[in-house]
Write a protein that holds these residues in place. Structure first.
Motif, PDB file in Angstrom:
ATOM      1  N   PRO A  96       0.825  -1.105  -0.120  1.00 38.60           N
ATOM      2  CA  PRO A  96       0.067   0.123  -0.209  1.00 38.60           C
ATOM      3  C   PRO A  96       0.746   1.293   0.085  1.00 38.60           C
ATOM      4  O   PRO A  96       2.104   1.421   0.526  1.00 38.60           O
ATOM      5  CB  PRO A  96      -0.849  -0.127   1.063  1.00 38.60           C
ATOM      6  CG  PRO A  96       0.124  -1.084   2.184  1.00 38.60           C
ATOM      7  CD  PRO A  96       0.842  -1.863   1.212  1.00 38.60           C
ATOM      8  N   ALA A 100      -1.985   4.864   3.532  1.00 39.29           N
ATOM      9  CA  ALA A 100      -2.638   3.413   4.353  1.00 39.29           C
ATOM     10  C   ALA A 100      -1.552   3.058   5.212  1.00 39.29           C
ATOM     11  O   ALA A 100      -1.955   2.395   6.397  1.00 39.29           O
ATOM     12  CB  ALA A 100      -3.059   2.699   3.451  1.00 39.29           C
ATOM     13  N   GLY A 206      -8.279  -3.305  -1.956  1.00 41.51           N
ATOM     14  CA  GLY A 206      -9.018  -2.009  -1.650  1.00 41.51           C
ATOM     15  C   GLY A 206     -10.350  -2.049  -1.654  1.00 41.51           C
ATOM     16  O   GLY A 206     -11.172  -1.329  -1.045  1.00 41.51           O
ATOM     17  N   LEU A 261     -11.448   1.567   4.804  1.00 44.71           N
ATOM     18  CA  LEU A 261     -10.458   2.124   3.942  1.00 44.71           C
ATOM     19  C   LEU A 261     -11.444   2.749   2.733  1.00 44.71           C
ATOM     20  O   LEU A 261     -11.350   3.953   2.143  1.00 44.71           O
ATOM     21  CB  LEU A 261      -9.682   0.825   3.292  1.00 44.71           C
ATOM     22  CG  LEU A 261      -8.878   0.458   4.034  1.00 44.71           C
ATOM     23  CD1 LEU A 261      -8.127  -1.062   3.386  1.00 44.71           C
ATOM     24  CD2 LEU A 261      -7.784   1.341   4.582  1.00 44.71           C
ATOM     25  N   TYR A 268      -5.814   0.974  -1.462  1.00 40.78           N
ATOM     26  CA  TYR A 268      -5.107   0.019  -0.923  1.00 40.78           C
ATOM     27  C   TYR A 268      -4.986  -1.107  -1.830  1.00 40.78           C
ATOM     28  O   TYR A 268      -5.582  -1.792  -2.404  1.00 40.78           O
ATOM     29  CB  TYR A 268      -5.980  -0.680   0.589  1.00 40.78           C
ATOM     30  CG  TYR A 268      -4.956  -1.285   1.576  1.00 40.78           C
ATOM     31  CD1 TYR A 268      -4.517  -0.547   2.520  1.00 40.78           C
ATOM     32  CD2 TYR A 268      -4.583  -2.618   1.290  1.00 40.78           C
ATOM     33  CE1 TYR A 268      -3.919  -1.483   3.521  1.00 40.78           C
ATOM     34  CE2 TYR A 268      -3.916  -3.050   2.222  1.00 40.78           C
ATOM     35  CZ  TYR A 268      -3.601  -2.616   3.148  1.00 40.78           C
ATOM     36  OH  TYR A 268      -2.523  -2.911   4.177  1.00 40.78           O
ATOM     37  N   CYS A 269      -3.682  -1.609  -1.945  1.00 40.02           N
ATOM     38  CA  CYS A 269      -3.155  -2.955  -2.486  1.00 40.02           C
ATOM     39  C   CYS A 269      -2.332  -3.730  -1.925  1.00 40.02           C
ATOM     40  O   CYS A 269      -1.409  -3.038  -1.613  1.00 40.02           O
ATOM     41  CB  CYS A 269      -2.670  -2.629  -3.986  1.00 40.02           C
ATOM     42  SG  CYS A 269      -1.905  -4.146  -4.769  1.00 40.02           S
ATOM     43  N   VAL A 272      -3.366  -7.220   4.345  1.00 41.61           N
ATOM     44  CA  VAL A 272      -3.746  -6.652   5.657  1.00 41.61           C
ATOM     45  C   VAL A 272      -3.548  -7.528   6.588  1.00 41.61           C
ATOM     46  O   VAL A 272      -4.063  -8.779   6.486  1.00 41.61           O
ATOM     47  CB  VAL A 272      -5.529  -6.033   5.673  1.00 41.61           C
ATOM     48  CG1 VAL A 272      -6.069  -5.750   6.883  1.00 41.61           C
ATOM     49  CG2 VAL A 272      -5.752  -5.357   4.229  1.00 41.61           C
ATOM     50  N   VAL A 290       0.330  -3.598   7.692  1.00 39.38           N
ATOM     51  CA  VAL A 290       0.072  -3.278   5.941  1.00 39.38           C
ATOM     52  C   VAL A 290       0.993  -4.372   5.159  1.00 39.38           C
ATOM     53  O   VAL A 290       1.250  -3.879   3.909  1.00 39.38           O
ATOM     54  CB  VAL A 290       0.114  -1.926   5.472  1.00 39.38           C
ATOM     55  CG1 VAL A 290      -0.910  -1.053   6.478  1.00 39.38           C
ATOM     56  CG2 VAL A 290       1.543  -1.221   5.779  1.00 39.38           C
TER      57      VAL A 290
END
Ligand code: AMP
Ligand code: GLY
Length: 420
Positions: A96, A100, A206, A261, A268-269, A272, A290
């Motif tokens: 991310p 993030a 995301g 998010l 987000y990529c 998590v 992250v």
């Protein structure tokens, strides 16, 4: 057959070796590089002499070597914006962006994000000045109390304090003495949660996420959870959770994180990673990372039977919804072999014997080794992670310990009770 994809992995530890090992099995993979990588992972990724924080060098390398995906392992380059830097130059990234990444880099931002998004977590208060923080400590009724430095502190910024004096000195160390520099500019005081810990990782684009098997790491140096905290002495997966708990982890923890998010328009990529406390009132999030966990990755990726590179590309292209990761049955166990003196003062230089005697079926991930004339030496605190799968956890552990038993170096330390 579509074009092959060249991959650059950022990092050099056991987690990155496991990523390289798994990505190297992908039919989509072209050349795989790691920056800086290590000699120990050369079989699956070519080391490139660039540091994880040399953003311009990394970006130039991606352009010059036709890198189709850059996978960022550690938190520091993420928190410093490597993903933003690469994306601005048109490089596809798994990891991310800075905004993030702050959800790992600032405990205060993370806790406030959890509160806003109704993610179950310990009650807390955050402070910007030492005086009000100390007053809150003095008026605290429920002990122990957890005192956390806001910023990254190499895993040392959390103290569980049994009484007022130790909580006051934690506030002093973090905020006044600044033993972790600006990481102690703010502190979080947190309710102590009781239960067993577990780690869960999910791939996320995301919008959607897919959960990987739940893992458990062992942070203390010695058997029976004694001795100092470490970066992790071993891990097992899957941790068997009852269906209700697993559903709460999926929906209330990971689901609400990803909903948050979206609501807050944070792209987000990447992974998590939720650190969980399994309390009698259900699972609660201790923290979010992250990135892939270390050593959790070394025990979760061997269980993945489908194509990690395909899943990561789907994340980077925002089409994770169509992906269906598949897993081997059974379990995986990873035993970390650490250097003499770890974690305080790891001694480097001991020669490592027996790497060629490791039985087939076990994987040895290099975390802190260097090579000279084809011989490996100890070069870091955590030296090797030895991983093996089995039909069940007992078998996985037997195999991992048989493999660890084949390896030796002077002063080596490893726990004999991983998974117990
Ligand atoms: P963190 O960096 O926030 O994950 O904290 C590191 C470790 O401190 C965790 O893995 C737990 O063992 C412990 N810890 C953190 N917060 C709490 C809490 N609220 N209650 C009990 N233990 C905690
Ligand atoms: N094993 C815990 C972490 O990677 O943060």
């Amino acid at each position: 057959m579509s074009e092959k994809i060249n991959v650059l992995i950022i990092g050099s530890g056991g987690r990155e070796h496991a990523l390289a090992w798994k990505l190297n099995q992908s039919p989509l993979a072209g050349r795989i590089y790691a920056a800086p990588g290590s000699e120990g992972m050369r079989d699956c990724a070519r080391p490139v002499p660039m540091g994880a924080l040399e953003f311009d060098k990394i970006t130039d390398f991606c352009a010059g070597s036709d890198i189709g995906l850059c996978v960022i392992g550690p938190e520091e380059p993420l928190a410093k914006g490597l993903a933003d830097h690469l994306a601005a130059r048109g490089v596809k990234v798994f990891g991310p962006r800075r905004q993030a990444a702050m959800l790992e880099a600032s405990k205060q931002l993370a806790k406030e994000f959890m509160r806003r998004n109704y993610i179950p977590t310990a009650a807390f208060q955050s402070f910007y000045d030492p005086q009000p923080a100390k007053e809150a400590v003095r008026s605290n009724k429920k002990w122990p109390l957890v005192v956390k430095a806001d910023g990254l502190a190499a895993g040392k910024g959390v103290r569980v304090c049994a009484e007022e004096a130790s909580a006051l000195s934690a506030v002093e160390d973090f905020m006044e003495k600044r033993i972790f520099g600006s990481s102690g500019a703010r502190v979080v005081l947190e309710e102590f949660l009781e239960g067993r810990e577990a780690s869960v990782m999910a791939l996320c684009d995301g919008r959607d996420f897919v959960m990987l098997p739940v893992a458990r790491d062992h942070k203390r140096l010695r058997d029976g959870d004694e001795g100092p905290n470490t970066g992790g002495m071993g891990a097992v997966a899957p941790v068997e959770l009852d269906a209700e708990t697993l559903e709460k982890v999926r929906v209330d923890v990971l689901g609400r994180f990803v909903e948050g998010l979206k609501k807050e328009r944070i792209p987000y990529c990447g992974v998590v990673f939720a650190g969980l406390m399994l309390t009698k009132d259900g699972p609660k999030a201790l923290e979010f990372n992250v990135r892939f966990g270390d050593p959790e990755t070394q025990t979760v990726l061997p269980l993945l039977s489908s194509d990690l590179l395909a899943h990561m590309l789907a994340c980077a292209e925002g089409r994770l919804a169509g992906e269906r990761p598949e897993f081997h049955g059974g379990a995986c166990a990873t035993v970390v072999m650490a250097a003499a003196g770890y974690p305080e003062n790891p001694e480097k230089g001991a020669g490592i014997r027996g790497l060629d005697k490791v039985p087939a079926g076990a994987e040895v991930f290099h975390a802190g080794t260097s090579a000279q004339d084809g011989r490996f030496k100890v070069a870091g605190g955590r030296v090797l992670g030895v991983a093996a799968r089995g039909g069940d956890l007992a078998e996985a552990l037997r195999r991992a310990y048989a493999a660890a038993g084949a390896i030796s170096f002077e002063g080596m330390q490893y726990r004999r009770d991983i998974g117990a």
